[in-house]
Design a protein around this motif. Structure first.
Motif, mmCIF file in Angstrom:
data_model
loop_
_atom_site.group_PDB
_atom_site.id
_atom_site.type_symbol
_atom_site.label_atom_id
_atom_site.label_comp_id
_atom_site.label_asym_id
_atom_site.label_seq_id
_atom_site.Cartn_x
_atom_site.Cartn_y
_atom_site.Cartn_z
ATOM 1 N N GLN A 72 -12.534 1.952 6.805
ATOM 2 C CA GLN A 72 -12.089 2.450 5.499
ATOM 3 C C GLN A 72 -10.978 3.479 5.662
ATOM 4 N N ILE A 73 -11.177 4.392 6.606
ATOM 5 C CA ILE A 73 -10.185 5.443 6.816
ATOM 6 C C ILE A 73 -8.847 4.840 7.231
ATOM 7 N N THR A 74 -8.898 3.940 8.194
ATOM 8 C CA THR A 74 -7.667 3.348 8.695
ATOM 9 C C THR A 74 -6.898 2.641 7.584
ATOM 10 N N ARG A 75 -7.580 1.804 6.837
ATOM 11 C CA ARG A 75 -6.822 1.049 5.844
ATOM 12 C C ARG A 75 -6.388 1.913 4.676
ATOM 13 N N ASN A 76 -7.259 2.854 4.270
ATOM 14 C CA ASN A 76 -6.842 3.714 3.171
ATOM 15 C C ASN A 76 -5.656 4.577 3.559
ATOM 16 N N TYR A 77 -5.650 5.031 4.803
ATOM 17 C CA TYR A 77 -4.531 5.845 5.238
ATOM 18 C C TYR A 77 -3.235 5.045 5.163
ATOM 19 N N ILE A 78 -3.268 3.836 5.687
ATOM 20 C CA ILE A 78 -2.029 3.054 5.713
ATOM 21 C C ILE A 78 -1.584 2.692 4.300
ATOM 22 N N VAL A 79 -2.541 2.315 3.455
ATOM 23 C CA VAL A 79 -2.175 1.889 2.101
ATOM 24 C C VAL A 79 -1.698 3.070 1.249
ATOM 25 N N GLU A 193 2.075 -8.462 -8.797
ATOM 26 C CA GLU A 193 3.410 -7.857 -8.845
ATOM 27 C C GLU A 193 3.854 -7.613 -10.277
ATOM 28 N N SER A 194 3.465 -8.528 -11.174
ATOM 29 C CA SER A 194 3.866 -8.336 -12.568
ATOM 30 C C SER A 194 3.157 -7.127 -13.173
ATOM 31 N N ARG A 195 2.019 -6.744 -12.592
ATOM 32 C CA ARG A 195 1.324 -5.574 -13.116
ATOM 33 C C ARG A 195 1.738 -4.291 -12.404
ATOM 34 N N GLY A 196 2.621 -4.410 -11.435
ATOM 35 C CA GLY A 196 3.110 -3.218 -10.732
ATOM 36 C C GLY A 196 2.016 -2.484 -9.978
ATOM 37 N N PHE A 197 1.106 -3.207 -9.356
ATOM 38 C CA PHE A 197 0.022 -2.585 -8.603
ATOM 39 C C PHE A 197 0.584 -1.925 -7.351
ATOM 40 N N HIS A 198 0.078 -0.728 -6.991
ATOM 41 C CA HIS A 198 0.693 0.005 -5.888
ATOM 42 C C HIS A 198 0.294 -0.509 -4.516
ATOM 43 N N TYR A 199 -0.700 -1.406 -4.442
ATOM 44 C CA TYR A 199 -1.079 -1.972 -3.146
ATOM 45 C C TYR A 199 -0.021 -2.972 -2.708
ATOM 46 N N PRO A 200 0.104 -3.153 -1.365
ATOM 47 C CA PRO A 200 0.910 -4.293 -0.912
ATOM 48 C C PRO A 200 0.280 -5.576 -1.476
ATOM 49 N N ALA A 201 1.070 -6.335 -2.197
ATOM 50 C CA ALA A 201 0.505 -7.405 -3.010
ATOM 51 C C ALA A 201 -0.168 -8.497 -2.184
ATOM 52 N N ALA A 204 -3.503 -7.297 -0.912
ATOM 53 C CA ALA A 204 -4.504 -7.229 -1.977
ATOM 54 C C ALA A 204 -4.966 -8.632 -2.364
ATOM 55 N N ALA A 205 -4.031 -9.561 -2.429
ATOM 56 C CA ALA A 205 -4.384 -10.923 -2.823
ATOM 57 C C ALA A 205 -5.362 -11.534 -1.811
ATOM 58 N N ILE A 206 -5.070 -11.364 -0.528
ATOM 59 C CA ILE A 206 -5.953 -11.930 0.497
ATOM 60 C C ILE A 206 -7.327 -11.263 0.448
ATOM 61 N N LYS A 207 -7.311 -9.945 0.304
ATOM 62 C CA LYS A 207 -8.595 -9.225 0.263
ATOM 63 C C LYS A 207 -9.409 -9.653 -0.959
ATOM 64 N N LEU A 208 -8.728 -9.925 -2.064
ATOM 65 C CA LEU A 208 -9.462 -10.396 -3.247
ATOM 66 C C LEU A 208 -10.122 -11.735 -2.963
ATOM 67 N N LEU A 209 -9.388 -12.617 -2.312
ATOM 68 C CA LEU A 209 -9.963 -13.923 -1.985
ATOM 69 C C LEU A 209 -11.127 -13.763 -1.002
ATOM 70 N N GLU A 210 -11.016 -12.783 -0.128
ATOM 71 C CA GLU A 210 -12.103 -12.551 0.830
ATOM 72 C C GLU A 210 -13.305 -11.891 0.169
ATOM 73 N N GLY A 211 -13.137 -11.465 -1.092
ATOM 74 C CA GLY A 211 -14.255 -10.852 -1.803
ATOM 75 C C GLY A 211 -14.507 -9.415 -1.398
ATOM 76 N N ASP A 212 -13.441 -8.684 -1.134
ATOM 77 C CA ASP A 212 -13.538 -7.277 -0.730
ATOM 78 C C ASP A 212 -13.884 -6.412 -1.942
ATOM 79 N N GLU A 213 -15.121 -5.890 -1.968
ATOM 80 C CA GLU A 213 -15.600 -5.185 -3.166
ATOM 81 C C GLU A 213 -14.787 -3.942 -3.488
ATOM 82 N N GLU A 214 -14.413 -3.209 -2.467
ATOM 83 C CA GLU A 214 -13.683 -1.973 -2.702
ATOM 84 C C GLU A 214 -12.375 -2.233 -3.437
ATOM 85 N N ILE A 215 -11.678 -3.276 -3.002
ATOM 86 C CA ILE A 215 -10.397 -3.581 -3.632
ATOM 87 C C ILE A 215 -10.608 -4.209 -4.999
#
Ligand SMILES: Nc1nc2c(ncn2[C@@H]2O[C@H](COP(=O)(O)OP(=O)(O)O)[C@@H](O)[C@H]2O)c(=O)[nH]1
Ligand SMILES: [Mg+2]
Lengths: 646, 94
Positions: A72-79, A193-201, A204-215
């Motif tokens: 969590q720390i690693t990815r949150n830091y980078i994002v 991207e159309s919603r201007g989300f601050h995550y690398p799109a 985020a898209a891959i993590k959503l497909l993977e079912g990442d609850e936090e994201i």
């Protein structure tokens, strides 16, 4: 003015991040914890070609899914912190596994370079890597390094500056999944991207497909619709492939990593000395493994105890003989003199523990970790430690606790989850440290016989097991099962180990010394203002009525908070005799009760400081308070039981 | 047992003998929920995806963990997890 470049080192565990970090930052580093977390944070700076480079050594992880705090720390830091350049440190001798993480990092879309480290070890294993080809496939710079020899570090820095200058254009060729997945990723990317989300799109898209609850939760705040669409798309992929969507994605990433590895690896003649393999076999063997482990530990403890004891005594004599006279001369017996002497005594107490015991044990801990031996011990002791809901890795810090609880608490950092670290530090504070062993030996051992001392020691271990299990039962969360990489044995890099030891020691000193000085001045003040007598009368319901001890022992217990062995030392002073068995009202039963209370009643002030550092004020105080009540309760019960039988 | 029987046998990873190799078939759900440490997902992210080759290196006594070789690296895996990883024993082991 110098420009600032913010750089983060990321990679699997044991790939050489810390060696590189130490190389880059030298003595300009700061070790602390991530805010509110028990995970270590190492930051440092350097100057290079007119740039100020801030380096952060991220925790070693295997994925960017939030299984553990480190991840969590690693990815949150980078994002969220968006470092200017990522340095992905890769272990060339385990390329496939490392590339799996590299591919995930690339999904984050930050400018990135690869330090292809440990090429010396890879070569010994018979692997040579085609660096140019690897650069071409990944589309990011790859710099071969041997961190322990400093090879390639300069080139790494040059590439870093170069990448920074070229900025965001350098993001590499992230892997393409098969079409059914790519199409769906694209759909989600467009929505995000159309919603201007601050995550690398793409990430985020891959993590959503993977079912990442936090994201999912973060994106729900923005637009629930996107999460629903993602769920639907993941369902489609599962239908087509007949496998869970996350499994398909993980498998494809690994396949890609495997393919890249096989394309860039060139087999060469292996000069690998079979020594490290043999060492691995022996140290994990069902018989020899345990024999090696026990011999090694006995050796370590014997040397630390005997040398440490000698050194500690020497320091004591030195300080007391020279300083006390000086102090008393200077201030005669005025109140200020007494208070100052109290502070000085605190410093002496701290130094005589810190230098001979804490420092060498820190060093040994990091040496063992660096060589790779800790993971072998974890393997051997996993079953035993599971009884307390801990896994094998907890054995080493527990063991260090027998020397001194302070490095043991700090050592709990090597554990996987916050919960596990909490159980472990709690258990560690119950372990009889060198000072407590002194109490047992010089009181019960001396007056009642060795077998009683041994019995008390075993009793202590039993209590540890019971309370450990108790903590394991009541703390929410699941026990962690062991799953860890076992690295090749390596010759530890002495410079890195020394730096690690020193900076962590220094961090401890910064917290502990003020606390110790404050504590000992306070106690001296109590004494100086004549409050000892009233205080001991105040405590007498507990000390005299409940525990059946002479009133005066309450005072020794108070001082024992500074240093546990003070409890016995002061007994002689206060009773005015060195033959304690002659003291009326302090018979065998009282001695046992006193020793039990002294063992458990509260961690010493240095340990409390270490606890504060590791788990924060609140939990540290809770543990201390619990142990105080527990020791008093237990002491009273033992007193009554023993009087009944003897 | 016959060679035919020995091939294509599906067993938990923990049942492999030292030196035996196999292919991961599936990972059974653990006791815990979702995506925690030690979950099927986490095991896969450590490289044990279905289809992966594994070789048993050694196992600790007293029902302890096992050490396997996977993707060119050595992993130590707790017995509880190793029992949930189903592998097909390779034919050439017979
Ligand atoms: N032979 C060799 N050993 C290395 C190299 N880089 C790191 N090491 C060793 O690998 C171990 C792990 O390094 P460390 O920096 O602590 O890894 P980290 O977990 O990524 O921080 C240590 O024993 C290092 O001395 C290298 O290039 N060659
Ligand atoms: Mg490190």
């Amino acid at each position: 003015m110098d420009k600032i470049i913010r750089v983060a080192l990321a990679g699997n565990t044991n790939v050489g991040k810390s060696v590189i970090f130490n190389y880059l930052t030298g003595l300009h580093q700061h070790i602390g914890n991530w805010p509110g977390k028990t995970v270590e944070k190492a930051e440092g700076t350097l100057h290079f070609k007119g740039y100020n480079i801030d380096v952060i050594d991220l925790p070693g992880v295997y994925s960017l899914s939030p299984y553990s705090l480190e991840e969590q720390i690693t990815r949150n830091y980078i994002v969220h912190e968006k470092p200017d350049v990522l340095i992905n440190v890769v272990d060339a001798s385990v390329l496939e596994r490392n590339l799996y993480f590299t591919l995930q990092l690339m999904e984050l879309g930050r400018p990135m370079i690869i330090a292809l480290n440990q090429i010396d070890i890879a070569r010994k294993k018979g692997i040579d890597i085609d660096v140019e080809k690897m650069e071409k496939i990944l589309g990011i710079p790859v710099i071969p390094t041997i961190a322990t020899k400093g090879v390639g570090i300069f080139q790494l820095l040059e590439k870093l500056i170069d990448t920074y200058r070229r900025g965001a254009t350098n993001r590499g060729n992230y892997i393409k999944f098969r079409k059914i997945i790519e199409d769906r990723i694209e759909k989600l990317v467009n929505m995000l991207e159309s919603r201007g989300f601050h995550y690398p799109a793409r990430y985020a898209a891959i993590k959503l497909l993977e079912g990442d609850e936090e994201i999912e939760n973060e994106i729900k705040k923005l637009d629930v619709e996107i999460v629903n669409v993602a769920k639907k798309l993941a369902g489609e992929i599962e239908k087509i492939t007949g496998r869970p969507c996350h499994e398909v994605i993980i498998s494809e990433r690994y396949e890609a990593a495997s393919k890249i590895a096989s394309e860039v690896e060139r087999p060469v003649f292996s000069t690998r000395p079979k020594l490290t393999d043999r060492l691995h076999e022996v140290t994990t063997h069902r018989v020899w493994g345990y024999i090696t482990m026990i011999s090694l530990l006995v050796l370590i403890f014997y040397s630390v105890f005997s040398l440490g004891g000698y050194f500690s005594e020497l320091l004591n004599i030195l300080f007391y003989n020279s300083l006390e006279i000086f102090f008393l001369k200077l201030f005669e017996s005025g109140i200020i003199g007494k208070l100052l002497w109290g502070s000085a005594e605190g410093v002496i107490a701290a130094l005589t523990v810190a230098l001979p015991y804490i420092l060498p044990l820190y060093f040994i801990l990091y040496l063992l970790e660096d060589s790779g031996y800790i993971s072998r011990v974890a393997f051997l002791m996993d079953t035993a430690m599971h009884k307390m809901g801990l896994h094998g890795k907890a054995f080493i810090p527990l063991l260090l606790g027998f020397g001194c609880n302070v490095p043991a608490c700090i050592g709990c950092r090597i554990l996987e989850t916050e919960r596990e670290r909490l159980i472990a530090v709690f258990v560690v504070t119950l372990v009889p440290c060198a000072a407590e062993t002194v109490i047992i030996l010089s009181l019960v051992g001396k007056y009642l016989g060795f077998q009683w001392a041994l019995l008390l020691y075993l009793f202590n271990l039993l209590i540890i097991l019971i309370l450990g299990r108790f903590a394991f039962k009541i703390l929410p969360g699941e026990p962690t099962a062991l799953i860890m990489e076992m690295h090749e044995y390596r010759v530890p890099h002495l410079k890195t180990v020394l730096k690690q030891t020193w900076f962590r020691f220094y961090e401890f000193i910064k917290i502990a010394f003020p606390l110790i000085i404050l504590g000992s001045t306070l106690i001296k003040a109590i004494e100086a203002f004549g409050l000892l007598q009233p205080l001991s009368i105040m405590f007498s319901p507990i000390i005299v009525d409940w525990l059946g001890l002479p009133m005066i022992t309450g005072i020794t217990l108070l001082f024992g908070i500074l240093r546990k062995e003070l409890t016995v030392i002061l007994l002689s002073t206060l009773f005015g005799t060195t033959n304690l068995i002659e003291v009326p009202g302090f018979g065998p039963i009282n001695m046992i009760v006193f020793t039990v209370v002294a063992m458990f009643y509260i961690p010493c002030i240095s340990t409390i400081a270490a606890l504060v550092k590791e788990i924060g004020w609140k939990k540290a105080l809770m543990i201390s308070l619990f142990e105080l009540l527990f020791a008093i309760g237990l002491g009273g019960i033992i007193y009554r039981v023993l009087t009944l039988f003897i | 047992m016959s060679i035919g029987e020995a091939s294509k046998r599906r067993v938990p990873l923990s049942a492999l003998r030292e030196g035996e190799s196999g292919t991961v078939i599936s990972i059974l759900k653990g006791p815990g929920r979702g995506r925690r440490h030690g979950s099927a997902r986490c095991i896969m992210e450590m490289g044990l995806t279905p289809g992966t080759k594994v070789v048993m290196i050694s196992s600790a006594p007293f029902h302890g963990p096992v050490v396997i070789d996977v993707r060119g690296s050595r992993l130590a895996i707790g017995r509880g997890i190793a029992e949930r990883i189903i592998v097909e024993i390779d034919e050439k082991n017979g």
